[in-house]
Scaffold this motif. Sequence first.
Motif, PDB file in Angstrom:
ATOM      1  N   VAL A   1      -2.290  -2.392  16.329  1.00  0.00           N
ATOM      2  CA  VAL A   1      -1.288  -3.457  16.248  1.00  0.00           C
ATOM      3  C   VAL A   1       0.114  -2.910  16.490  1.00  0.00           C
ATOM      4  O   VAL A   1       0.809  -3.323  17.412  1.00  0.00           O
ATOM      5  N   CYS A   2       0.548  -1.937  15.663  1.00  0.00           N
ATOM      6  CA  CYS A   2       1.938  -1.466  15.775  1.00  0.00           C
ATOM      7  C   CYS A   2       2.055  -0.124  16.503  1.00  0.00           C
ATOM      8  O   CYS A   2       3.170   0.347  16.726  1.00  0.00           O
TER       9      CYS A   2
ATOM     10  N   CYS B   1      -2.535   2.911  15.204  1.00  0.00           N
ATOM     11  CA  CYS B   1      -2.800   1.526  14.824  1.00  0.00           C
ATOM     12  C   CYS B   1      -2.830   0.650  16.086  1.00  0.00           C
ATOM     13  O   CYS B   1      -1.897   0.720  16.887  1.00  0.00           O
TER      14      CYS B   1
ATOM     15  N   ASP C   1      -0.823  -3.260   8.539  1.00  0.00           N
ATOM     16  CA  ASP C   1      -1.550  -4.108   9.487  1.00  0.00           C
ATOM     17  C   ASP C   1      -3.034  -4.204   9.166  1.00  0.00           C
ATOM     18  O   ASP C   1      -3.628  -5.269   9.281  1.00  0.00           O
TER      19      ASP C   1
ATOM     20  N   ASN D   1       1.993   0.596   7.691  1.00  0.00           N
ATOM     21  CA  ASN D   1       2.867  -0.577   7.810  1.00  0.00           C
ATOM     22  C   ASN D   1       2.188  -1.841   7.280  1.00  0.00           C
ATOM     23  O   ASN D   1       2.799  -2.901   7.243  1.00  0.00           O
TER      24      ASN D   1
ATOM     25  N   CYS E   1      -3.264   1.612   8.416  1.00  0.00           N
ATOM     26  CA  CYS E   1      -1.894   1.470   8.915  1.00  0.00           C
ATOM     27  C   CYS E   1      -0.964   1.375   7.715  1.00  0.00           C
ATOM     28  O   CYS E   1      -1.079   0.442   6.913  1.00  0.00           O
TER      29      CYS E   1
END
Length: 137
Positions: A72-73, A70, A97, A95, A93
């Motif tokens: 982002v994370c 990902c 995102d 999570n 993602c």
Amino acid sequence: MLCPVCKKEMVDVEHDRIELDYCVKCRGVWFDANELELLLDKYNLQDCDLTFSKLKNKTSEDIAEKKQKCPVCKKTMGKIKIGDSSQTIIDICVNGDGLWFDGGEVVQLIRHASKDIQQESNAEQQVINFLGEVFRI
Ligand SMILES: [Zn+2]
Ligand SMILES: [Zn+2]
């Protein structure tokens, strides 16, 4: 944001208030989770099976395609097969995102979305036109 495939800086693309990150090298597209919802809302496709929350539960472990991280994370993203013949595989993602589409996959997603709720092809065409304007595909 860096492209998860080429690790190159992506460009921000904004069209009709929907913002995407686009990699000019591999033509991949990153959708933030809320941008996907915006796009589906825009074409009244929000009841289809392609909302972020539904997709997130569909990740499959037995897909051989190379895993991406990902942007982002930086966690490894899950893979989802889309469509009956499962030729489209996107990264998500877990999570929350967003989603990653390899070049060309976003159009297949939209085609599948409009078929899913059996709308007239008009909505599909509008979305494809939208993406065509954004990405000149
Ligand atoms: Zn790329
Ligand atoms: Zn993430």
